[in-house]
Design a protein around this motif. Structure first.
Motif, PDB file in Angstrom:
ATOM      1  N   ARG A 205      11.249 -56.113 -42.690  1.00  0.00           N
ATOM      2  CA  ARG A 205      11.966 -54.984 -43.294  1.00  0.00           C
ATOM      3  C   ARG A 205      11.463 -54.765 -44.724  1.00  0.00           C
ATOM      4  O   ARG A 205      11.259 -53.615 -45.150  1.00  0.00           O
ATOM      5  CB  ARG A 205      13.465 -55.248 -43.277  1.00  0.00           C
ATOM      6  N   PHE A 206      11.242 -55.857 -45.453  1.00  0.00           N
ATOM      7  CA  PHE A 206      10.720 -55.782 -46.815  1.00  0.00           C
ATOM      8  C   PHE A 206       9.312 -55.204 -46.829  1.00  0.00           C
ATOM      9  O   PHE A 206       8.996 -54.301 -47.624  1.00  0.00           O
ATOM     10  CB  PHE A 206      10.732 -57.172 -47.448  1.00  0.00           C
ATOM     11  N   GLU A 207       8.434 -55.708 -45.949  1.00  0.00           N
ATOM     12  CA  GLU A 207       7.048 -55.245 -45.904  1.00  0.00           C
ATOM     13  C   GLU A 207       6.976 -53.778 -45.484  1.00  0.00           C
ATOM     14  O   GLU A 207       6.157 -53.002 -46.009  1.00  0.00           O
ATOM     15  CB  GLU A 207       6.230 -56.111 -44.933  1.00  0.00           C
ATOM     16  N   THR A 208       7.817 -53.398 -44.537  1.00  0.00           N
ATOM     17  CA  THR A 208       7.826 -52.020 -44.060  1.00  0.00           C
ATOM     18  C   THR A 208       8.290 -51.065 -45.151  1.00  0.00           C
ATOM     19  O   THR A 208       7.720 -49.979 -45.333  1.00  0.00           O
ATOM     20  CB  THR A 208       8.726 -51.891 -42.820  1.00  0.00           C
ATOM     21  N   LYS A 209       9.325 -51.453 -45.877  1.00  0.00           N
ATOM     22  CA  LYS A 209       9.821 -50.601 -46.968  1.00  0.00           C
ATOM     23  C   LYS A 209       8.764 -50.423 -48.044  1.00  0.00           C
ATOM     24  O   LYS A 209       8.573 -49.316 -48.560  1.00  0.00           O
ATOM     25  CB  LYS A 209      11.091 -51.197 -47.583  1.00  0.00           C
ATOM     26  N   ARG A 210       8.062 -51.491 -48.378  1.00  0.00           N
ATOM     27  CA  ARG A 210       7.014 -51.376 -49.393  1.00  0.00           C
ATOM     28  C   ARG A 210       5.919 -50.411 -48.932  1.00  0.00           C
ATOM     29  O   ARG A 210       5.459 -49.562 -49.703  1.00  0.00           O
ATOM     30  CB  ARG A 210       6.401 -52.742 -49.715  1.00  0.00           C
ATOM     31  N   ALA A 211       5.505 -50.543 -47.674  1.00  0.00           N
ATOM     32  CA  ALA A 211       4.471 -49.657 -47.138  1.00  0.00           C
ATOM     33  C   ALA A 211       4.964 -48.217 -47.109  1.00  0.00           C
ATOM     34  O   ALA A 211       4.242 -47.290 -47.517  1.00  0.00           O
ATOM     35  CB  ALA A 211       4.055 -50.110 -45.745  1.00  0.00           C
ATOM     36  N   ARG A 212       6.184 -48.008 -46.634  1.00  0.00           N
ATOM     37  CA  ARG A 212       6.733 -46.639 -46.536  1.00  0.00           C
ATOM     38  C   ARG A 212       6.857 -46.009 -47.923  1.00  0.00           C
ATOM     39  O   ARG A 212       6.490 -44.846 -48.120  1.00  0.00           O
ATOM     40  CB  ARG A 212       8.073 -46.665 -45.822  1.00  0.00           C
ATOM     41  N   ASP A 213       7.385 -46.760 -48.869  1.00  0.00           N
ATOM     42  CA  ASP A 213       7.530 -46.222 -50.228  1.00  0.00           C
ATOM     43  C   ASP A 213       6.176 -45.878 -50.840  1.00  0.00           C
ATOM     44  O   ASP A 213       6.019 -44.838 -51.489  1.00  0.00           O
ATOM     45  CB  ASP A 213       8.247 -47.245 -51.120  1.00  0.00           C
ATOM     46  N   ALA A 214       5.199 -46.762 -50.625  1.00  0.00           N
ATOM     47  CA  ALA A 214       3.865 -46.525 -51.180  1.00  0.00           C
ATOM     48  C   ALA A 214       3.226 -45.290 -50.553  1.00  0.00           C
ATOM     49  O   ALA A 214       2.574 -44.487 -51.246  1.00  0.00           O
ATOM     50  CB  ALA A 214       2.976 -47.757 -50.957  1.00  0.00           C
ATOM     51  N   LEU A 215       3.396 -45.108 -49.251  1.00  0.00           N
ATOM     52  CA  LEU A 215       2.851 -43.934 -48.570  1.00  0.00           C
ATOM     53  C   LEU A 215       3.491 -42.649 -49.088  1.00  0.00           C
ATOM     54  O   LEU A 215       2.805 -41.654 -49.345  1.00  0.00           O
ATOM     55  CB  LEU A 215       3.086 -44.049 -47.061  1.00  0.00           C
ATOM     56  N   THR A 216       4.802 -42.679 -49.258  1.00  0.00           N
ATOM     57  CA  THR A 216       5.521 -41.486 -49.706  1.00  0.00           C
ATOM     58  C   THR A 216       5.086 -41.079 -51.114  1.00  0.00           C
ATOM     59  O   THR A 216       4.847 -39.899 -51.390  1.00  0.00           O
ATOM     60  CB  THR A 216       7.033 -41.738 -49.669  1.00  0.00           C
TER      61      THR A 216
END
Length: 274
Positions: A205-216
């Motif tokens: 969940r932590f890794e996914t949020k970091r990736a999603r935030d960075a993409l956005t």
């Protein structure tokens, strides 16, 4: 088979995300973009599908010589011939091509990363340098393209790490920093043995949020006057975000399977991202 057909089969077989992302770019840009994605795939296969590091180094050394030959005007590989045909200034892009190769070379020397700053050195080369090459292929302002393209390429790498967590672990590579795994009490053996725990779920969940935030953030930073020229990168971001959503809905079960999107859904997402 000519070099265009070779690059198409190597980089973007029908049904792949890259296939649909490339189809969103202007027709005039597609041959060069396809050649760049084909080169990245060649280098990735060299290090990730070669079990013997010595063989991998030998192959990368061959590619180092081939890139030098490309810059010198005498390429021999189909991908290099395509780059020679479509890359406007090979010599100007030679340092970026070397940086990309150097990033993949790190895979032969390092399979774990102590913390995020160490991991970022890898994603800056493999992700950032590559996105810069892709962006400059069609950007209106090539001089400024790397400033916004590099963070986007790094973000795409973060998303790829989430998607490929299980597959990478089975091949002896873990791109989740050691200190983050320790924070969530997830030993490397859990990834290798496909063991799901509450800690693993929280870690993903932590890794996914970091990736999603960075993409956005990264896709939002593309200048308005470049958004039409960067349809391939924008489509890749949209596909990555959709895939992260799918993984989240599935409960982060990425250790024993590779979660994906159907071809028709990829087509719709890539087209809509335009």
């Amino acid at each position: 088979m000519n070099f265009d057909e070779y690059c198409q089969q190597k980089a973007a077989p029908p049904g792949s995300s890259t296939y649909y992302a490339l189809r969103q770019s202007p027709a005039a840009s597609q041959p060069l973009l396809t050649a760049l994605f084909a080169l990245r795939r060649e280098l990735e296969e060299t290090v990730k599908e070669t079990s013997d590091p010595a063989i991998g180094r030998t192959k990368l050394a061959w590619w180092q010589n081939e890139l030098a030959s490309l810059a010198g005007g005498s390429p021999s590989h189909p991908v290099s011939n395509a780059l020679a045909a479509y890359l406007p200034d090979v010599k100007a892009e030679y340092p970026a091509l070397q940086a990309l190769l150097g990033g993949f070379e790190m895979d032969l020397d390092q399979a774990r990363y102590l913390d995020y700053p160490n991991l970022r050195r890898y994603i800056q080369s493999v992700g950032g340098a590559f996105a810069g090459l892709v962006a400059r292929a069609s950007a209106k302002d090539k001089a400024q393209a790397s400033n916004w393209a590099a963070p986007l390429g790094e973000a795409l790498m973060l998303a790829q790490f989430v998607v490929e967590t299980g597959n990478d672990a089975r091949h002896g590579r873990i791109y989740i920093p050691v200190d983050e795994m320790q924070r969530f009490n997830v030993p490397a053996a859990d990834l290798i043995n496909r063991k799901y725990t509450d800690g693993f779920t929280e870690l993903m969940r932590f890794e996914t949020k970091r990736a999603r935030d960075a993409l956005t953030v990264a896709v939002g930073a593309i200048p308005a006057n470049e958004r039409r020229t960067q349809r391939t990168l924008i489509a890749h971001v949209a596909l990555a975000l959709a895939l992260l959503d799918e993984i989240e809905r599935d409960g982060y079960h990425v250790l024993h399977q590779q979660i994906g999107l159907t071809p028709i859904r990829k087509l719709w997402i890539a087209w809509r991202a335009r």
